[in-house]
Design a protein around this motif. Structure first.
Motif, PDB file in Angstrom:
ATOM      1  N   HIS A  38      29.398  43.117  10.506  1.00 39.59           N
ATOM      2  CA  HIS A  38      29.756  43.067  11.924  1.00 39.59           C
ATOM      3  C   HIS A  38      29.972  44.476  12.482  1.00 39.59           C
ATOM      4  O   HIS A  38      29.792  44.709  13.672  1.00 39.59           O
ATOM      5  N   ASP A 196      40.317  30.564  11.478  1.00 35.21           N
ATOM      6  CA  ASP A 196      39.069  30.939  12.139  1.00 35.21           C
ATOM      7  C   ASP A 196      38.870  29.993  13.312  1.00 35.21           C
ATOM      8  O   ASP A 196      39.410  28.881  13.340  1.00 35.21           O
ATOM      9  N   TRP A 294      37.482  50.607   4.492  1.00 33.36           N
ATOM     10  CA  TRP A 294      36.557  50.470   3.353  1.00 33.36           C
ATOM     11  C   TRP A 294      37.348  50.485   2.044  1.00 33.36           C
ATOM     12  O   TRP A 294      38.199  49.608   1.862  1.00 33.36           O
ATOM     13  N   ARG A 339      27.703  35.883   4.383  1.00 29.02           N
ATOM     14  CA  ARG A 339      27.066  37.152   4.701  1.00 29.02           C
ATOM     15  C   ARG A 339      25.557  37.001   4.857  1.00 29.02           C
ATOM     16  O   ARG A 339      24.913  36.380   3.999  1.00 29.02           O
TER      17      ARG A 339
HETATM   18  P1  NAD Z   1      31.783  38.336  10.706  1.00 29.67           P
HETATM   19  O1  NAD Z   1      31.144  38.242  12.034  1.00 29.67           O
HETATM   20  O2  NAD Z   1      30.994  38.023   9.481  1.00 29.67           O
HETATM   21  O3  NAD Z   1      33.087  37.427  10.656  1.00 29.67           O
HETATM   22  C1  NAD Z   1      33.992  37.344  11.719  1.00 29.67           C
HETATM   23  C2  NAD Z   1      34.691  35.992  11.618  1.00 29.67           C
HETATM   24  O4  NAD Z   1      35.757  35.985  12.549  1.00 29.67           O
HETATM   25  C3  NAD Z   1      33.783  34.824  11.963  1.00 29.67           C
HETATM   26  O5  NAD Z   1      33.922  33.793  10.999  1.00 29.67           O
HETATM   27  C4  NAD Z   1      34.299  34.360  13.328  1.00 29.67           C
HETATM   28  O6  NAD Z   1      34.150  32.957  13.551  1.00 29.67           O
HETATM   29  C5  NAD Z   1      35.755  34.751  13.238  1.00 29.67           C
HETATM   30  N1  NAD Z   1      36.399  34.953  14.544  1.00 29.67           N
HETATM   31  C6  NAD Z   1      35.893  35.564  15.647  1.00 29.67           C
HETATM   32  N2  NAD Z   1      36.797  35.557  16.636  1.00 29.67           N
HETATM   33  C7  NAD Z   1      37.898  34.937  16.152  1.00 29.67           C
HETATM   34  C8  NAD Z   1      39.183  34.622  16.699  1.00 29.67           C
HETATM   35  N3  NAD Z   1      39.508  34.955  17.958  1.00 29.67           N
HETATM   36  N4  NAD Z   1      40.080  33.988  15.904  1.00 29.67           N
HETATM   37  C9  NAD Z   1      39.758  33.645  14.630  1.00 29.67           C
HETATM   38  N5  NAD Z   1      38.561  33.909  14.063  1.00 29.67           N
HETATM   39  C10 NAD Z   1      37.650  34.545  14.832  1.00 29.67           C
HETATM   40  O7  NAD Z   1      32.359  39.833  10.609  1.00 29.67           O
HETATM   41  P2  NAD Z   1      32.627  40.752   9.309  1.00 29.67           P
HETATM   42  O8  NAD Z   1      31.365  41.454   8.924  1.00 29.67           O
HETATM   43  O9  NAD Z   1      33.389  39.966   8.313  1.00 29.67           O
HETATM   44  O10 NAD Z   1      33.585  41.879   9.941  1.00 29.67           O
HETATM   45  C11 NAD Z   1      34.851  41.514  10.447  1.00 29.67           C
HETATM   46  C12 NAD Z   1      35.496  42.688  11.161  1.00 29.67           C
HETATM   47  O11 NAD Z   1      35.868  43.677  10.198  1.00 29.67           O
HETATM   48  C13 NAD Z   1      34.582  43.410  12.154  1.00 29.67           C
HETATM   49  O12 NAD Z   1      35.353  43.843  13.271  1.00 29.67           O
HETATM   50  C14 NAD Z   1      34.099  44.594  11.361  1.00 29.67           C
HETATM   51  O13 NAD Z   1      33.692  45.658  12.179  1.00 29.67           O
HETATM   52  C15 NAD Z   1      35.354  44.937  10.591  1.00 29.67           C
HETATM   53  N6  NAD Z   1      35.160  45.747   9.380  1.00 29.67           N
HETATM   54  C16 NAD Z   1      36.128  46.655   9.111  1.00 29.67           C
HETATM   55  C17 NAD Z   1      36.037  47.415   7.967  1.00 29.67           C
HETATM   56  C18 NAD Z   1      37.110  48.406   7.648  1.00 29.67           C
HETATM   57  O14 NAD Z   1      36.903  49.246   6.785  1.00 29.67           O
HETATM   58  N7  NAD Z   1      38.264  48.330   8.274  1.00 29.67           N
HETATM   59  C19 NAD Z   1      34.956  47.260   7.096  1.00 29.67           C
HETATM   60  C20 NAD Z   1      33.987  46.301   7.404  1.00 29.67           C
HETATM   61  C21 NAD Z   1      34.103  45.537   8.552  1.00 29.67           C
END
Ligand code: NAD
Ligand code: ZN
Ligand code: ZN
Length: 344
Positions: A38, A196, A294, A339
């Protein structure tokens, strides 16, 4: 070779580019699999200038060594490897401590962030960024490098609070969240509450070992409270893998006094922090908030060990390279569960 690139801010397209030549200390990897994170959508949506263009996206990569540059030892053509995505400066305090995810000079430096990533037939990476994956399927190895590593690092940060029988709330059961549930199951004895908006994501959470599932929405806090008990008791740990206002509100409302809030999602929400004497605090007393980024190379080795032991595995939907833009469209619409993994 083929590459899926952000050719200008917000524009993702498949183009032909020269196959890279590995520089000294680098390895050329034939890409076997690359996860669609994402964060790539956040990169595409970012204001011009924040990320270089053109750039080949893809920061969750696994492949087979094709060629090695001058001075590389320990890797030979045919070796299978996962890519640690962070490229730190190597000399700051964070890097010197082995925490390149805390690099103070070049955040967010990384493969697919500040230099070309894995959404291509080949990618050149520093040899020290490769880890052996044994006989692990590359479509499994790729998601471990971020969807696995990032929640593993968050769990490591929270580990002292993850006592047997306490509650951990995981919000957002997508790529990262469904791995978080498995990592908690494999490495702790906490009670897992998965949250979720999507029913399919909650079904996945149950299959991955969550003890309770709660649909996000107006009644979510009340439902979680029924499980964890009334404030100021609550969940000892909350891992928010979404990071929008709604999830941050849920997170800070259900976390226990003295609990830990881990803000993993980069959804752009705001967490108000203003302790005041004459109104309810926005966060319970003694609560700590951490913003994991990460993970470390050593943690990735442990995540790969969990994967090779069969204790965690990504729920993967594969796409050929030419369908990568479609995979990102589906991800944006919330139609990917687990994924999406591109197999060039
Ligand atoms: P993804 O799209 O695969 O999963 C997101 C999930 O959140 C989905 O299942 C969706 O239905 C759910 N969702 C969306 N809005 C919601 C809400 N209001 N309430 C509850 N659930 C909700 O995304 P991902 O690849 O797992 O990434 C998730 C987040 O983590 C992104 O913002 C991404 O940028 C971030 N991320 C951060 C790091 C880090 O190092 N901090 C690393 C990777 C990803
Ligand atoms: Zn990512
Ligand atoms: Zn550094």
């Amino acid at each position: 070779m083929r590459a899926v690139r952000m050719t200008s801010p917000g524009v993702l397209e498949q183009v032909e580019v020269p196959t890279p030549t590995p520089a000294a200390g680098e390895v050329l990897l034939a890409v076997g699999a690359v996860g669609a994170c994402h964060s790539d959508l956040h990169i595409l949506d970012a204001p011009p200038g924040l990320f270089p263009t053109p750039i080949t996206l893809g920061h969750e990569t696994a492949g087979t060594v094709e060629a090695v540059g001058a001075g590389v030892t320990g890797w030979t053509p045919g070796d299978r490897a996962a890519v640690y995505g962070i490229v730190g400066c190597g000399t700051c305090r964070g890097c010197l401590r082995g925490a390149e995810n805390q690099c103070r000079r070049m955040p967010p430096g990384g493969i697919g962030l500040s230099r070309d990533g894995g959404l291509a037939d080949y990618v050149a990476v520093p040899a020290r960024n490769l880890l052996h994956v044994g006989d692990l399927d590359l479509t499994q190895a790729a998601p471990l490098t971020d969807a696995g590593l990032t929640p593993y690092h968050a769990v490591e940060l929270a580990r002292p609070a993850l006592r047997p029988g306490t509650f951990c709330v995981v919000i957002g059961i997508g790529g990262l969240g469904h791995m978080a549930v498995q990592i908690l199951t494999a490495t702790t004895a906490v009670r897992i509450i998965a949250v979720d908006t999507s029913v399919a994501a909650l079904d996945l959470a149950t299959r991955m070992g969550a003890h309770h599932v709660v649909q996000a929405g107006p009644e979510a806090v009340e439902r979680i409270r029924e499980i964890v008990g009334p404030a100021p008791d609550g969940a000892d740990v909350v891992i928010d893998c979404v990071g929008v206002d709604a999830t941050l509100t849920t997170a800070r409302t259900v976390v226990a006094t003295g609990g830990k809030l881990l803000l993993v999602g980069l959804g752009g929400g705001t967490l108000p922090v203003h302790p005041v004497a004459d109104a309810p605090p926005t966060l319970p007393l003694e609560t700590s908030v951490e913003i994991p980024f990460w993970g470390t190379r050593a943690e990735l080795q442990e995540v790969i060990a969990l994967g090779r032991a069969g204790l965690i595995s990504a729920d993967v939907q594969t796409f050929p390279l030419e369908r990568a833009p479609e995979a990102y469209d589906l991800l944006r619409r919330g139609d990917i569960h687990g994924r999406a993994v591109v197999t060039p």
